[in-house]
Design an enzyme around this catalytic site. Structure first.
Site, PDB file in Angstrom:
ATOM      1  CB  ILE A  11      -1.020  -0.007   1.164  1.00 61.35           C
ATOM      2  CG1 ILE A  11      -2.135   0.985   0.904  1.00 61.35           C
ATOM      3  CG2 ILE A  11      -0.366   0.279   2.501  1.00 61.35           C
ATOM      4  CD1 ILE A  11      -2.952   0.709  -0.324  1.00 61.35           C
ATOM      5  CB  SER A  33      11.060  -0.380   4.658  1.00 64.59           C
ATOM      6  OG  SER A  33       9.949  -1.201   4.476  1.00 64.59           O
ATOM      7  NE  ARG A  34      11.112  -6.254   8.192  1.00 66.54           N
ATOM      8  CZ  ARG A  34      10.230  -7.180   8.512  1.00 66.54           C
ATOM      9  NH1 ARG A  34      10.409  -7.928   9.574  1.00 66.54           N
ATOM     10  NH2 ARG A  34       9.156  -7.367   7.770  1.00 66.54           N
ATOM     11  CE  LYS A  87      -8.027  -1.531   6.145  1.00 71.77           C
ATOM     12  NZ  LYS A  87      -7.727  -2.588   5.120  1.00 71.77           N
ATOM     13  CG  ASP A 165      -6.735  -6.201   5.479  1.00 71.03           C
ATOM     14  OD1 ASP A 165      -6.094  -5.514   6.296  1.00 71.03           O
ATOM     15  OD2 ASP A 165      -6.656  -6.030   4.246  1.00 71.03           O
TER      16      ASP A 165
HETATM   17  P1  NAP Z   1       2.500  -5.510   3.257  1.00 65.19           P
HETATM   18  O1  NAP Z   1       2.924  -5.064   1.907  1.00 65.19           O
HETATM   19  O2  NAP Z   1       2.434  -6.963   3.523  1.00 65.19           O
HETATM   20  O3  NAP Z   1       3.388  -4.878   4.416  1.00 65.19           O
HETATM   21  C1  NAP Z   1       3.881  -3.574   4.410  1.00 65.19           C
HETATM   22  C2  NAP Z   1       5.319  -3.567   4.883  1.00 65.19           C
HETATM   23  O4  NAP Z   1       5.356  -3.717   6.277  1.00 65.19           O
HETATM   24  C3  NAP Z   1       6.150  -4.713   4.334  1.00 65.19           C
HETATM   25  O5  NAP Z   1       6.652  -4.412   3.070  1.00 65.19           O
HETATM   26  C4  NAP Z   1       7.241  -4.870   5.372  1.00 65.19           C
HETATM   27  O6  NAP Z   1       8.322  -4.020   5.040  1.00 65.19           O
HETATM   28  C5  NAP Z   1       6.566  -4.397   6.638  1.00 65.19           C
HETATM   29  N1  NAP Z   1       6.198  -5.558   7.450  1.00 65.19           N
HETATM   30  C6  NAP Z   1       5.408  -6.588   7.107  1.00 65.19           C
HETATM   31  N2  NAP Z   1       5.292  -7.465   8.117  1.00 65.19           N
HETATM   32  C7  NAP Z   1       6.060  -6.977   9.112  1.00 65.19           C
HETATM   33  C8  NAP Z   1       6.368  -7.439  10.411  1.00 65.19           C
HETATM   34  N3  NAP Z   1       5.844  -8.561  10.903  1.00 65.19           N
HETATM   35  N4  NAP Z   1       7.193  -6.692  11.165  1.00 65.19           N
HETATM   36  C9  NAP Z   1       7.705  -5.555  10.702  1.00 65.19           C
HETATM   37  N5  NAP Z   1       7.450  -5.072   9.454  1.00 65.19           N
HETATM   38  C10 NAP Z   1       6.626  -5.767   8.694  1.00 65.19           C
HETATM   39  O7  NAP Z   1       1.073  -4.917   3.620  1.00 65.19           O
HETATM   40  P2  NAP Z   1       0.162  -3.817   2.889  1.00 65.19           P
HETATM   41  O8  NAP Z   1      -0.751  -4.480   1.934  1.00 65.19           O
HETATM   42  O9  NAP Z   1       0.976  -2.693   2.417  1.00 65.19           O
HETATM   43  O10 NAP Z   1      -0.774  -3.407   4.119  1.00 65.19           O
HETATM   44  C11 NAP Z   1      -0.303  -2.659   5.203  1.00 65.19           C
HETATM   45  C12 NAP Z   1      -1.492  -2.016   5.878  1.00 65.19           C
HETATM   46  O11 NAP Z   1      -2.186  -1.216   4.918  1.00 65.19           O
HETATM   47  C13 NAP Z   1      -2.514  -3.023   6.415  1.00 65.19           C
HETATM   48  O12 NAP Z   1      -3.025  -2.588   7.650  1.00 65.19           O
HETATM   49  C14 NAP Z   1      -3.612  -3.019   5.357  1.00 65.19           C
HETATM   50  O13 NAP Z   1      -4.887  -3.292   5.919  1.00 65.19           O
HETATM   51  C15 NAP Z   1      -3.544  -1.584   4.856  1.00 65.19           C
HETATM   52  N6  NAP Z   1      -4.045  -1.450   3.488  1.00 65.19           N
HETATM   53  C16 NAP Z   1      -3.648  -2.312   2.503  1.00 65.19           C
HETATM   54  C17 NAP Z   1      -4.202  -2.198   1.229  1.00 65.19           C
HETATM   55  C18 NAP Z   1      -3.806  -3.114   0.094  1.00 65.19           C
HETATM   56  O14 NAP Z   1      -4.441  -3.089  -0.967  1.00 65.19           O
HETATM   57  N7  NAP Z   1      -2.762  -3.919   0.216  1.00 65.19           N
HETATM   58  C19 NAP Z   1      -5.135  -1.213   0.970  1.00 65.19           C
HETATM   59  C20 NAP Z   1      -5.469  -0.325   1.965  1.00 65.19           C
HETATM   60  C21 NAP Z   1      -4.918  -0.457   3.221  1.00 65.19           C
HETATM   61  P3  NAP Z   1       9.851  -4.465   5.261  1.00 65.19           P
HETATM   62  O15 NAP Z   1       9.921  -5.958   5.108  1.00 65.19           O
HETATM   63  O16 NAP Z   1      10.599  -3.742   4.198  1.00 65.19           O
HETATM   64  O17 NAP Z   1      10.182  -4.003   6.648  1.00 65.19           O
END
Ligand code: NAP
Length: 303
Positions: A11, A33-34, A87, A165
């Site tokens: 996101i 970010s890692r 969120k 989610d």
């Molecule tokens: P994601 O890509 O899986 O995670 C975002 C980043 O967070 C990862 O690239 C990772 O970065 C870090 N991360 C993941 N797990 C972690 C852990 N256990 N500990 C520490 N860092 C961690 O997720 P996302 O889809 O972007 O979603 C993130 C949030 O945005 C959620 O709450 C989701 O509900 C919300 N959201 C998502 C979307 C969508 O379409 N995907 C839409 C609206 C809102 P590093 O590995 O580089 O540290």
């Protein structure tokens, strides 16, 4: 104003980075970010180091999944920076109460965003409903988890919320547009036998409103809210972006790209005015579904 983004994943790259690049209010001054990074922006792997190295960054936006987000959120507030949260704002309600109190104690702003509330037709739907009686309603939020969340195992871990989610986006719109408050009266949750969070849920709310959330929808995807009132039928489609009244399209736009610019515009305003915006009502409905819900075990989920 300078801002840092934490958690450079799906996101952050899809929405936050483009919204900040186009914003007249914000300059993306660091990332944490890692693995993820944004070209041309100083990148850190450790949040505390970034906060120490950049005292001029007054605001931090967290795009991490909900479970790892709390520790990062506390660190940002303790460092006296304004905080913006994706969120859902926490893995639990109590976490967000802690963050709200911490923000107040440190004299900084906290914004628990709900991006779907910024969808094009939500404001118009709210205005249309303002003086109407709600007779019944139906939320249909069915999408393919494999298509929208590839590789995101956290979504089925404890605290990942599973189908809630995306489903919480529908509830964030519902709680925004209704002229009355709603509460959950019953829920049925389908847990894959190899996972810790539901893949589907059927919910009942007061005012005759029902919800059908499903993460197994192949083919056409549906993000609709329909409400029957004493004076007509409203349908919000495309996640709040299109509005129909009595079957006729009356507003909205066929795009979701306005939501994150609107969130950052609101955050800029909150910071300038020294205010917070913390609303947990969508998350209360989800928490109540876990508390009250009947649990079914269904077929294992393999990504
Ligand atoms: P994601 O890509 O899986 O995670 C975002 C980043 O967070 C990862 O690239 C990772 O970065 C870090 N991360 C993941 N797990 C972690 C852990 N256990 N500990 C520490 N860092 C961690 O997720 P996302 O889809 O972007 O979603 C993130 C949030 O945005 C959620 O709450 C989701 O509900 C919300 N959201 C998502 C979307 C969508 O379409 N995907 C839409 C609206 C809102 P590093 O590995 O580089 O540290």
């Amino acid at each position: 104003m300078k801002i840092a983004l934490v958690g450079i994943g799906k996101i952050a790259l899809d929405q936050h980075v483009p919204a900040l690049a186009a914003s007249p209010d914000w300059e993306l001054a660091a990332t944490v970010s890692r693995r993820g990074r944004v070209e041309g922006v100083p990148a850190f792997a450790d949040l505390d180091r970034m906060l120490a190295a950049h005292p001029e960054i007054g605001t931090v936006s967290l795009c991490l999944p909900p479970v790892p987000r709390f520790a990062a959120a506390q660190a940002v507030l303790r460092a006296g920076r304004n905080l913006m949260l994706e969120k859902p704002p926490g893995a639990t309600l109590a976490e967000v109460h802690v963050l709200r109190d911490l923000a107040q104690a440190h004299g900084v702003g906290l914004y628990t965003t709900w991006h779907s509330r910024m969808a094009h037709a939500v404001g118009q739907a709210k205005a249309w409903l303002a003086d109407r009686d709600i007779r019944a309603g139906r939320i249909t939020w069915r999408e393919d988890v494999r298509r929208w969340h590839p590789g995101q195992d956290w979504i089925f871990d404890p605290g990942g919320m599973g189908v809630f989610d995306p489903g919480i986006n529908a509830l964030s719109i519902l709680t925004e547009i209704l002229p009355v408050s709603v509460h959950l009266t019953a829920a049925e949750l389908d847990f894959p036998r190899n996972r810790q969070a539901p893949i589907a849920a059927r919910l009942s709310f007061s005012h005759g409103i029902a919800a059908d959330l499903d993460f197994r929808q192949e083919g056409p995807q549906t993000w609709d809210i329909e409400l029957r009132t004493d004076a007509g039928h409203l349908a919000l489609r495309m996640g709040g972006n299109l509005l129909e009244i009595d079957g006729r399209r009356v507003g909205g736009e066929d795009s979701i790209m306005g939501e994150y610019p609107a969130l950052y515009h609101r955050m800029a305003r909150l910071v300038r005015e020294g205010k917070s915006d913390v609303d947990l009502t969508p998350m209360v409905l989800v928490a109540d579904a876990f508390v009250l819900g009947r649990r079914n075990t269904v077929e294992a989920f393999e990504p």
